[in-house]
Design a protein around this motif. Sequence first.
Motif, PDB file in Angstrom:
ATOM      1  N   ASN A  59       0.847  -1.186   0.000  1.00 32.98           N
ATOM      2  CA  ASN A  59       0.000   0.000   0.000  1.00 32.98           C
ATOM      3  C   ASN A  59       0.882   1.235   0.000  1.00 32.98           C
ATOM      4  O   ASN A  59       2.108   1.149   0.128  1.00 32.98           O
TER       5      ASN A  59
ATOM      6  N   GLU B 142      -5.085   0.547  -6.295  1.00 35.57           N
ATOM      7  CA  GLU B 142      -6.505   0.895  -6.300  1.00 35.57           C
ATOM      8  C   GLU B 142      -6.865   1.590  -5.006  1.00 35.57           C
ATOM      9  O   GLU B 142      -6.269   1.327  -3.959  1.00 35.57           O
ATOM     10  N   GLU B 143      -7.881   2.450  -5.091  1.00 49.20           N
ATOM     11  CA  GLU B 143      -8.428   3.062  -3.877  1.00 49.20           C
ATOM     12  C   GLU B 143      -8.993   1.958  -3.006  1.00 49.20           C
ATOM     13  O   GLU B 143      -9.587   1.002  -3.512  1.00 49.20           O
ATOM     14  N   THR B 144      -8.839   2.084  -1.705  1.00 48.14           N
ATOM     15  CA  THR B 144      -9.444   1.107  -0.817  1.00 48.14           C
ATOM     16  C   THR B 144     -10.900   1.481  -0.564  1.00 48.14           C
ATOM     17  O   THR B 144     -11.281   2.649  -0.682  1.00 48.14           O
ATOM     18  N   LYS B 145     -11.688   0.479  -0.230  1.00 48.42           N
ATOM     19  CA  LYS B 145     -13.099   0.730   0.031  1.00 48.42           C
ATOM     20  C   LYS B 145     -13.309   1.466   1.349  1.00 48.42           C
ATOM     21  O   LYS B 145     -14.261   2.186   1.516  1.00 48.42           O
ATOM     22  N   TYR B 146     -12.404   1.245   2.278  1.00 49.67           N
ATOM     23  CA  TYR B 146     -12.550   1.849   3.595  1.00 49.67           C
ATOM     24  C   TYR B 146     -11.320   2.701   3.880  1.00 49.67           C
ATOM     25  O   TYR B 146     -10.284   2.182   4.263  1.00 49.67           O
TER      26      TYR B 146
ATOM     27  N   GLU C  38      -1.988   4.512 -10.048  1.00 49.48           N
ATOM     28  CA  GLU C  38      -3.136   3.841 -10.651  1.00 49.48           C
ATOM     29  C   GLU C  38      -2.705   3.058 -11.886  1.00 49.48           C
ATOM     30  O   GLU C  38      -3.149   1.924 -12.092  1.00 49.48           O
TER      31      GLU C  38
END
Length: 160
Positions: free
Chosen positions: A127, A144-148, A139
């Motif tokens: 990360n 990727e963007e994390t969901k949380y 990207e």
Amino acid sequence: MSLPEGCALRVATPADAPALARFRAAMFSDMGAALEDGWELCWTAYFEAALTDGRYWALLAEVGGVPVACAGLMLFPIVPLPSDPSGLRAHVQGVYTVPEQRGRGLGEALTRAVLAEAQRRGLKSANLNAAIMGRQIYERMGFEETKYPEMRLNLGAWTA
């Protein structure tokens, strides 16, 4: 990815701690973040100790023997998973390029090299905290963007 002509990568040593501290300060300044008094002594001491004992691993890009960019790798413990039994996560940290060398691919080359080191060590996930300037590069590399999103708490101001 190949390096621009005239650039070379090398592993940082404890003697590079002052340069890593300056690059970190410049990175935060570029993002508009205020620096705490004492940052130079604090970060130089951290990098010197962490490079010595292995808590931190970093690469420098040099032009003519002068460091112009860096990227670091920190390893954080995680609860192991069957798909990732290492119990560690790679955290890419401190990716920075001096303004006059930007746009030459140094940040991406350094990030790829740091990720390759993490893979070499057997880690399965990585990360990073992306500044706006580097987001498209990360990207493109598959981050990727994390969901949380991460949440933080200043424990110095918190009461139980």
